[in-house]
Design a protein around this motif. Structure first.
Motif, PDB file in Angstrom:
ATOM      1  N   LEU A 469     -23.760  80.945  22.781  1.00 38.25           N
ATOM      2  CA  LEU A 469     -25.228  80.571  22.715  1.00 38.25           C
ATOM      3  C   LEU A 469     -25.688  81.445  21.544  1.00 38.25           C
ATOM      4  O   LEU A 469     -25.991  82.629  22.011  1.00 38.25           O
ATOM      5  N   VAL A 470     -26.484  81.038  20.543  1.00 40.80           N
ATOM      6  CA  VAL A 470     -26.966  81.918  19.531  1.00 40.80           C
ATOM      7  C   VAL A 470     -28.336  81.457  19.217  1.00 40.80           C
ATOM      8  O   VAL A 470     -28.595  80.392  18.957  1.00 40.80           O
ATOM      9  N   PRO A 471     -29.031  82.651  19.547  1.00 45.71           N
ATOM     10  CA  PRO A 471     -30.624  82.256  19.169  1.00 45.71           C
ATOM     11  C   PRO A 471     -30.774  82.372  17.525  1.00 45.71           C
ATOM     12  O   PRO A 471     -29.731  82.857  16.844  1.00 45.71           O
ATOM     13  N   VAL A 583     -19.650  75.341  14.394  1.00 44.45           N
ATOM     14  CA  VAL A 583     -20.987  75.553  14.544  1.00 44.45           C
ATOM     15  C   VAL A 583     -21.733  74.355  14.909  1.00 44.45           C
ATOM     16  O   VAL A 583     -21.143  73.253  14.158  1.00 44.45           O
ATOM     17  N   ILE A 584     -22.271  74.211  16.046  1.00 41.72           N
ATOM     18  CA  ILE A 584     -23.038  72.931  16.527  1.00 41.72           C
ATOM     19  C   ILE A 584     -24.464  73.221  16.519  1.00 41.72           C
ATOM     20  O   ILE A 584     -24.934  74.227  17.057  1.00 41.72           O
ATOM     21  N   GLU A 585     -25.314  72.471  15.579  1.00 39.70           N
ATOM     22  CA  GLU A 585     -26.625  72.515  15.404  1.00 39.70           C
ATOM     23  C   GLU A 585     -27.367  71.850  16.421  1.00 39.70           C
ATOM     24  O   GLU A 585     -26.809  70.669  16.771  1.00 39.70           O
ATOM     25  N   GLY A 586     -28.504  72.127  16.732  1.00 39.42           N
ATOM     26  CA  GLY A 586     -29.037  71.375  17.995  1.00 39.42           C
ATOM     27  C   GLY A 586     -28.410  70.995  19.090  1.00 39.42           C
ATOM     28  O   GLY A 586     -28.320  69.789  19.639  1.00 39.42           O
ATOM     29  N   ALA A 587     -27.370  72.161  19.684  1.00 39.07           N
ATOM     30  CA  ALA A 587     -26.510  71.517  20.759  1.00 39.07           C
ATOM     31  C   ALA A 587     -27.054  70.932  21.865  1.00 39.07           C
ATOM     32  O   ALA A 587     -26.399  70.320  22.565  1.00 39.07           O
ATOM     33  N   GLU A 588     -28.241  71.152  22.219  1.00 44.30           N
ATOM     34  CA  GLU A 588     -28.887  70.790  23.563  1.00 44.30           C
ATOM     35  C   GLU A 588     -29.086  69.334  23.519  1.00 44.30           C
ATOM     36  O   GLU A 588     -29.291  68.560  24.372  1.00 44.30           O
ATOM     37  N   CYS A 611     -16.740  78.777  19.147  1.00 49.60           N
ATOM     38  CA  CYS A 611     -17.592  77.634  19.257  1.00 49.60           C
ATOM     39  C   CYS A 611     -19.168  78.243  19.229  1.00 49.60           C
ATOM     40  O   CYS A 611     -19.492  78.803  20.131  1.00 49.60           O
ATOM     41  N   LEU A 612     -19.881  78.064  18.291  1.00 52.76           N
ATOM     42  CA  LEU A 612     -21.332  78.750  18.288  1.00 52.76           C
ATOM     43  C   LEU A 612     -22.260  77.626  18.298  1.00 52.76           C
ATOM     44  O   LEU A 612     -22.298  76.630  17.623  1.00 52.76           O
ATOM     45  N   LEU A 613     -23.008  77.747  19.594  1.00 56.80           N
ATOM     46  CA  LEU A 613     -24.371  76.970  19.787  1.00 56.80           C
ATOM     47  C   LEU A 613     -25.412  77.207  19.159  1.00 56.80           C
ATOM     48  O   LEU A 613     -26.092  78.028  19.769  1.00 56.80           O
ATOM     49  N   PHE A 614     -26.157  76.678  18.108  1.00 59.70           N
ATOM     50  CA  PHE A 614     -27.596  76.733  18.141  1.00 59.70           C
ATOM     51  C   PHE A 614     -28.113  75.621  18.805  1.00 59.70           C
ATOM     52  O   PHE A 614     -27.903  74.488  18.756  1.00 59.70           O
ATOM     53  N   TYR A 615     -29.305  76.208  19.303  1.00 57.11           N
ATOM     54  CA  TYR A 615     -30.093  75.321  20.132  1.00 57.11           C
ATOM     55  C   TYR A 615     -31.624  75.419  20.083  1.00 57.11           C
ATOM     56  O   TYR A 615     -31.956  76.464  19.601  1.00 57.11           O
ATOM     57  N   ASN A 616     -32.367  74.359  20.557  1.00 56.77           N
ATOM     58  CA  ASN A 616     -33.729  74.689  20.481  1.00 56.77           C
ATOM     59  C   ASN A 616     -34.221  75.171  21.598  1.00 56.77           C
ATOM     60  O   ASN A 616     -34.284  74.712  22.736  1.00 56.77           O
ATOM     61  N   ALA A 617     -34.845  76.465  21.805  1.00 59.77           N
ATOM     62  CA  ALA A 617     -34.990  77.076  22.763  1.00 59.77           C
ATOM     63  C   ALA A 617     -36.373  76.556  23.649  1.00 59.77           C
ATOM     64  O   ALA A 617     -36.424  76.802  24.750  1.00 59.77           O
TER      65      ALA A 617
END
Ligand code: ADP
Ligand code: MG
Length: 710
Positions: A469-471, A583-588, A611-617
Motif C-alpha cells: 500500500l503506497v501513500p 501499479v493500481i490507481e484508486g485501488a479502493e 503490486c503497488l496500490l495507490f489509494y485515497n486515504a
C-alpha cells in the motif's frame, strides 16, 4: 377485504398513493404486508425531560403547553415551535416546514416525541421529532404506539411515501390480516429450524416487540426466500440433468498425444480436473460444470483437452470469452496447443473474422464472416471462438457438443440453462471457467445449478508478488522502482480505476464508460510527458477499435512498449509473462477479488514482482480492506471478505435479480444457505411437485416469475 384486495380499496389510500405504491411493486394488501422495513429505530425506552442529554436520540411523553408557527424571513421555509412539559421539567420542540402541525397538535394534548436532542440559544430542544398523539384512556401498552414509544420500522425511502405514512397504513392492516396469511413453509420445517410461524413473523417484522424478535422475524423470511431460491436452482439443475445428450467416449490416445505434444507437464490438479470433465461428458446427460482456478493455474489447456475430445467424437465447440482481445488470445493459444490435431478453428469478431484451417496449421487467414458462418453451419469449423456474438441467432452450428465460457460471471442460471438448448441437434455440455473464486454461499445459490471443480495447484510454483500500500507521498519512490525494473528488461502495467456511475453528477450518466477512458488518457499523458519520457508507453481502453487494441497488446507482448496504461475491463485474463510491476490507481475502488486477479497477471516467470496500490486515504475503510490484500493470498478468502463488505452484486454484475433485499443480505450466511439447501433437497425428494404443499407451490410460482437470474 382480502389479502388479494387492491390497495385502492383501503379507505385511506387515494389515487396518488395507488400510483406511488405501484412504483414500489405494491398492488395488493398482501404486497403491502410484505413490504418490509430495512431498519428500525428503538424508541421503546421512554425518558423524562430532566434525564435527556444533548445529542442523544430519545423518546418522551409530555404535555403540550404552547404550539405556534413562527414568522421566518426565508421563502419556502417555516418553523413550528412548541413548549412541552412533564413532571420533571419543560423544554422546546421545533419542526421545519410542517406548518400544518398546529392543526393537529393543540395545547393540552399529550404527545410522545422521539428524535434527536439539540442545543440552541434557548437551551436543549427536540429537533424535528417524530410525534404521536396519545388519546385519553390509552393504556400505553407498546402495541398502542405506532411512531414512538416502541421499536418502530423505517422503510426503504421512496419519494412521496414516508415511513410515517406506511406505518399508519400497515399497522391496522396487520391487526386485520396477520392471522389470515397462510403458512408457506411445511410445519416440520418451521419447527426443526426454530423459525417464527408466518403470522407472528409478519407482525414482528413490522412492529417488533423486542430487537431480538425483529431479528427472528427477519431470519424467518430470509430462510423462506433462500429456501425458495434453492427450490428454484435445484429444480433447474434437475431439469438439465434430465436432458439427454449423446455420450462422448474418451478418446484416450488422442488425448495422450495432445498431452505429450505440450511444451510442459500437466500438474496433477490439471490432470484430475480434465479427467473429471472427460468422464462427465461420457455420460448421456449434459455436463454443467464450473472450473475455478487462480489466474495462471492453466485452465485453458484443460478446456483444450475437453474440446478436442468433443471434436473427435464428431461435434463442435463454442468458446466464449468476455472481450475481443481475449478471444484473439484464445484463438492464438488454442491454435498453438492444438496445432497437430488436424482441426479447424474460427475466430468471430466484430470486424475481421479469422480462421486457422487444419491444412494451414498455425497460419491464420482472414475469411469473410459469411464464409465462417457457412462453414460453422456445415460443421467444418471445429472450434468457434468469440465474444457474446457467438450466441446470436445468426451463428448456427451443425452439431454443437460443448460450450466453453471463460470468465462469464454475468451469465446467470437462466442463461446457462438456455445454452444447453443452443444446440440444434444435440444438447451441448457446458464448461464455465473462472479465476474469481466463488464464495461458498454463492456456489450453493446463484451458481447452485453447476457442479464445481477446482485447480488448486500452480504450474510454476507460487508466484512471488509483493503487495504494497503506497501513500501518495511515496509516488517518487515507486516510479524509481518502475524505472529500475524496466532497465532490467521488465515491463509494467498501470491500471486506472473505473469511475462508478453514482459518483458522477446527477443526470450525467456514464453507461458507456467514458469517464474511465478519460482517467486512462490523463494518466497516459502524465506518465509519458512528465514521469517517464525516456520509456515507451502505450494506452489501452475499451472504447478503442479492436484492431488498435490488438496491435497495442501485440506490441506490449513483444516488448515494443515498456509500460501499458489500461482500464480494468480489457486486461482480465491477458497473459504477458514479462511484467513484474503493476501499479493500481484508486485501488479502493476495486473489489478485493478483482485486485487479487490483477496481481495474478504479473510475475509469471518466477521473478520477484510488485503490486503497488495507490489509494485515497480519505475513503472509509480503504486502508483496512487493502491491508487484507497485502497479507492474504488466498483468493477464496478474499472473495468471501468481499462478499461481506460489498455484497453479492459484484459476483454477478450489477443487474437486479429480483431477489428481495432480505435474501440478498443473507447471501453471506453460510449456515443459513446450507440449511435451506438441505431442506430444499429433502422436500424435492419427498414431494418433487409440491403436491401436498399448495401454499408453497403457489409461492414458488410467483418467486419464479419475479426472479431473473439471467
Ligand atoms: P488461466 O488459468 O489463468 O487461464 P492459462 O491457461 O492462461 O491460465 O495458463 C497460464 C500459462 O501457464 C500459459 O502460458 C500456459 O501455457 C501455462 N501453463 C499451463 N499449464 C502449465 C503447466 N502444467 N506447466 C507449465 N506451464 C503451464
Ligand atoms: Mg484464462
Amino acid at each position: 377485504m382480502q389479502l388479494s384486495t387492491l390497495v385502492g380499496e383501503i379507505p385511506k389510500v387515494g389515487p396518488v398513493y395507488i400510483k406511488k405504491l405501484e412504483k414500489m411493486g405494491v398492488r395488493t394488501i398482501r404486497d403491502l404486508l410484505f413490504y418490509f422495513p430495512n431498519r428500525y429505530e428503538d424508541f421503546s425506552n421512554l425518558k423524562r425531560i430532566a434525564q435527556l442529554k444533548i445529542n442523544e436520540t430519545a423518546c418522551i411523553k409530555a404535555e403540550v403547553i404552547k404550539i405556534e408557527n413562527q414568522a421566518t424571513f426565508k421563502r419556502r421555509f417555516s418553523l413550528t415551535k412548541a413548549v412541552i412539559k412533564d413532571s420533571s421539567g419543560t423544554m422546546q420542540a421545533t419542526w421545519f416546514n410542517q406548518p400544518y402541525l398546529v392543526q393537529s397538535i393543540k395545547p393540552g394534548d399529550t404527545v410522545c416525541l422521539a428524535g434527536k436532542i439539540s442545543i440552541g440559544k434557548e437551551g436543549a430542544f427536540f429537533s424535528n421529532p417524530v410525534y404521536e398523539k396519545i388519546w385519553a384512556g390509552q393504556n400505553n401498552g407498546q402495541n398502542e404506539f405506532t411512531h414512538t414509544g416502541r421499536i418502530i420500522p423505517v422503510y426503504p425511502e421512496i419519494r412521496g411515501v414516508s415511513s410515517r405514512w406506511l406505518r399508519f397504513i400497515i399497522k391496522p392492516l396487520l391487526k386485520e390480516f396477520a392471522n389470515k396469511i397462510p403458512e408457506t413453509l411445511p410445519e416440520d420445517i418451521v419447527k426443526e429450524n426454530n423459525l417464527l410461524p408466518i403470522k407472528t413473523a409478519i407482525s414482528e417484522i413490522h412492529f417488533p416487540s423486542t430487537a431480538k424478535m425483529a431479528e427472528k422475524a427477519k431470519y424467518r423470511f430470509a430462510f423462506e426466500e433462500l429456501f425458495l431460491l434453492e427450490l428454484f436452482v435445484l429444480g433447474k439443475k434437475k431439469e438439465i440433468s434430465q436432458l439427454k445428450t449423446i455420450p462422448m467416449p474418451i478418446k484416450v490416445e488422442t488425448i495422450q498425444r495432445l498431452v505429450k505434444s505440450l511444451p510442459f507437464k500437466l500438474t496433477d490438479s490439471q490432470k484430475k480436473v480434465a479427467w473429471r470433465i472427460l468422464k462427465d461428458m461420457e455420460r448421456n446427460r449434459p455436463m454443467s460444470r464450473l472450473l475455478q482456478g487462480d489466474v495462471g493455474s492453466g485452465k485453458t489447456v484443460v478446456a483444450a483437452m475437453a474440446g478436442l475430445n468433443v471434436i473427435k467424437s464428431g461435434n463442435q465447440v463454442a468458446f466464449m470469452a468476455p472481450t475481443e482481445i481475449l478471444s484473439k488470445q484464445h484463438f492464438d493459444t488454442l491454435g498453438a496447443l492444438l496445432q497437430d490435431c488436424r482441426i479447424n478453428i474460427g475466430l468471430l469478431t466484430s470486424k475481421t473474422d479469422k480462421f486457422i484451417s487444419k491444412k494451414l496449421k498455425r497460419q491464420a487467414v482472414e475469411i469473410s464472416r459469411k464464409k465462417l458462418l457457412e462453414d460453422t453451419l456445415k460443421g467444418e469449423i471445429d472450434i468457434l471462438i468469440g465474444t457474446h456474438s457467438l450466441i446470436q441467432d445468426k451463428v448456427k452450428f451443425l452439431k454443437l457438443g460443448l460450450v466453453i465460457l471463460d470468465e462469464q460471471h454475468r451469465f446467470g442460471v437462466e442463461q446457462r440453462a438456455k445454452l444447453h438448448r443452443a444446440g440444434k441437434t444435440i444438447i451441448p455440455h457446458l464448461l464455465s471457467m473462472t479465476a474469481t473464486p466463488i464464495p461458498r454461499t454463492l456456489a450453493l445459490t446463484i451458481y447452485g445449478d453447476l457442479d464445481l471443480s477446482l485447480i488448486d495447484q500452480m504450474p510454476k510454483g507460487q508466484r512471488k508478488v509483493k503487495t504494497l500500500l503506497v501513500p501518495q507521498k511515496d509516488r517518487k519512490k515507486i516510479y524509481k522502482l518502475i524505472e529500475e525494473e524496466i532497465n532490467k528488461g521488465r515491463q509494467a502495467f498501470v491500471i486506472c480505476p473505473r469511475i462508478e456511475e453514482k459518483e458522477l453528477e446527477e443526470g450525467q450518466e456514464d453507461k458507456s464508460g467514458w469517464s474511465e477512458v478519460k482517467a486512462v488518457k490523463e494518466e497516459y499523458e502524465r506518465l509519458s510527458k512528465e514521469v517517464f519520457p525516456q520509456f515507451k508507453i502505450a494506452m489501452l481502453h475499451g472504447k478503442m477499435p479492436t484492431t488498435e487494441k490488438n496491435k497495442i497488446m501485440k506490441d506490449f507482448k513483444r516488448r515494443k512498449t515498456d509500460i501499458l496504461v489500461s482500464t480494468s475491463v480489457v486486461e482480465v485474463g491477458i497473459d504477458i509473462p514479462n511484467t513484474t510491476v503493476m501499479v493500481i490507481e484508486g485501488a479502493e475502488r476495486f473489489g478485493l477479488s478483482q485486485l487479487h486477479q490483477f496481481r495474478g497477471r504479473i510475475g509469471r516467470q518466477g521473478d520477484q514482482a510488485y503490486c503497488l496500490l495507490f489509494y485515497n486515504a480519505r475513503s472509509k475503510n480503504a486502508y483496512a480492506r487493502l491491508k487484507a490484500l497485502a497479507t492474504i493470498d488466498n483468493g477464496l478468502k478474499l472473495a468471501e471478505m468481499d462478499l461481506k463488505i460489498r455484497g453479492p452484486g459484484q459476483f454477478l454484475g450489477t443487474k437486479q435479480w429480483g431477489l428481495p433485499d432480505i435474501a440478498m443480505n443473507a447471501l453471506d450466511d453460510f449456515s443459513l444457505v446450507e440449511k435451506t439447501r438441505e431442506t430444499a433437497q429433502d422436500i424435492l425428494t419427498r414431494d418433487p411437485e409440491l403436491k401436498n404443499l399448495p401454499f408453497l407451490r403457489q409461492r414458488l410460482i410467483s418467486f419464479r416469475k419475479n426472479i431473473h437470474l439471467e
